[in-house]
Enzyme design. Structure first.
Site, PDB file in Angstrom:
ATOM      1  N   THR A 186      37.076  45.787  32.954  1.00  0.00           N
ATOM      2  CA  THR A 186      37.901  46.889  32.772  1.00  0.00           C
ATOM      3  C   THR A 186      38.359  46.703  31.367  1.00  0.00           C
ATOM      4  OG1 THR A 186      38.832  46.510  35.431  1.00  0.00           O
ATOM      5  CG2 THR A 186      40.240  47.757  33.750  1.00  0.00           C
TER       6      THR A 186
ATOM      7  N   TYR B 206      33.685  34.858  39.593  1.00  0.00           N
ATOM      8  CA  TYR B 206      33.655  36.541  39.726  1.00  0.00           C
ATOM      9  C   TYR B 206      32.343  36.772  40.509  1.00  0.00           C
ATOM     10  CZ  TYR B 206      34.159  41.471  38.555  1.00  0.00           C
ATOM     11  OH  TYR B 206      34.360  42.736  38.790  1.00  0.00           O
TER      12      TYR B 206
ATOM     13  N   LYS C   6      37.065  35.634  42.954  1.00  0.00           N
ATOM     14  CA  LYS C   6      37.207  36.996  42.968  1.00  0.00           C
ATOM     15  C   LYS C   6      35.869  37.424  43.573  1.00  0.00           C
ATOM     16  CE  LYS C   6      37.797  41.157  40.084  1.00  0.00           C
ATOM     17  NZ  LYS C   6      37.648  42.035  38.773  1.00  0.00           N
TER      18      LYS C   6
END
Length: 335
Positions: A77, A163, A191
């Site tokens: 992001t 992740y 995650k």
């Protein structure tokens, strides 16, 4: 006469700069595993493509005021993949320096090169980040044994979140990899973007998991045992996302936010988020290519979503407005 020592530090064969007890123990794994709302924060830009640190600081303050407990700096992001490592480490250090006593700073120092990941993680902890985020090697995919070795190389340096997002890396991190490294003292958790069943697979084994999908985070938290969420939507509505993670099952709030969450991923993240923050006046409408703003009809849809959810729930103070095409700037050279 004074006799000076030849060397201030005696180096042995196992010496690494990041083995300083002071640095390694600055943040405990438990400080990370308790976090329920972590924002994968956006990086705003100036018209010449450099970081807009004033807008960035304002956005971080909004996250803190809204109840976020941690931020991922330079993640997907935050467009870490569009940064040089100098920019990347500088932004981690800046965030720690300005906000490190108020919010946990988790630096994305992952790479598809193990050597690069090790080096960046050393630097990230050296400038004070509280934890590292590590993705599995992408494009140059590897074996299960290679994945385990990759994560073992970075785990000794400090608290680490792994992740898993196969839609971006092209390779799932299977449970046997996570289980193989779960006993490492610095392994904070995962995650996870695969879905509820994978979340439950880990929570049943006592492994900390954050949902990586905003649209699934409510059920992952309250039905499948996730600790919380690493969120894109919380850039926009941190207070509502905190309520979703802290105040028990709330199907009404989840349904209220679902159209926004769907809108945020109508094109690959962070295209929609960048567009939204520009239309809220929180960030300049500057995009580092290859990202471009959403088309006009989607920009109009966002303003309607703000009206439906309530402007007071969103970050910033300006009224949401539909920007024209010529108000956006796409930057090609930014390093």
């Amino acid at each position: 006469r004074v006799k000076f020592r030849v060397a201030a530090v005696s180096l042995d064969d196992d010496y690494l700069p990041m083995r300083s007890t002071e640095v390694k123990n600055r943040t405990s794994k438990g400080d990370i595993t308790r976090l329920r709302l972590i924002t994968a924060v956006k990086t705003p830009y100036l018209p010449d493509g450099r970081f807009d640190l004033e807008a960035y600081d304002s956005l971080i303050n909004m996250q803190i005021e809204g109840g976020a407990e941690g931020v991922i700096v330079g993640g997907t992001t935050g467009e870490g993949h569009l940064m040089s490592w100098d920019e990347h480490i500088m932004l981690i250090g800046h965030t720690v320096n300005c906000f490190g006593t108020r919010i946990k700073v988790i630096g994305n120092t992952g790479s598809n090169s193990t050597g690069e990941a090790v080096h960046a993680t050393e630097q990230g902890f050296a400038v004070g980040m509280h934890a590292a985020l590590h993705i599995n090697p992408y494009y140059g995919k590897t074996s299960t044994k290679g994945l385990i070795s990759h994560f073992k190389a970075v785990l000794p340096m400090g608290p680490t979140i792994i992740y898993n997002v196969p839609s971006r890396t092209g390779q799932d991190i299977p449970p046997q990899v996570i289980e193989a490294v779960s006993s490492f003292p610095n392994m904070a958790g995962v995650k996870e973007c695969v879905g509820h069943e994978r979340v439950k697979c880990y929570t049943d084994k006592g492994i900390t998991v954050w949902s990586g999908n905003d649209d699934e985070c409510h059920d992952s938290r309250w039905q499948y045992g996730a600790t919380g969420v690493i969120s894109v939507a919380s850039n926009l509505v941190p207070g509502l996302m905190r309520s979703l993670m802290y105040e028990g099952k709330n199907v009404t709030l989840h349904e209220k936010l679902s159209p926004l969450m769907k809108w945020l991923f109508c094109e690959p993240n962070p295209v929609a988020l960048n567009t939204a923050l520009a239309q809220l006046g929180v960030a300049r409408p500057v995009f580092r290519l290859p990202y471009e703003p959403l088309p006009l009809e989607k920009r109009v849809e966002f303003v309607r979503l703000v009206e439906a959810i309530g402007r007071d729930n969103f970050v910033g103070h300006e009224e949401a407005r539909v920007l024209d095409d010529d108000e956006f700037l796409s930057v090609t050279r930014y390093k």
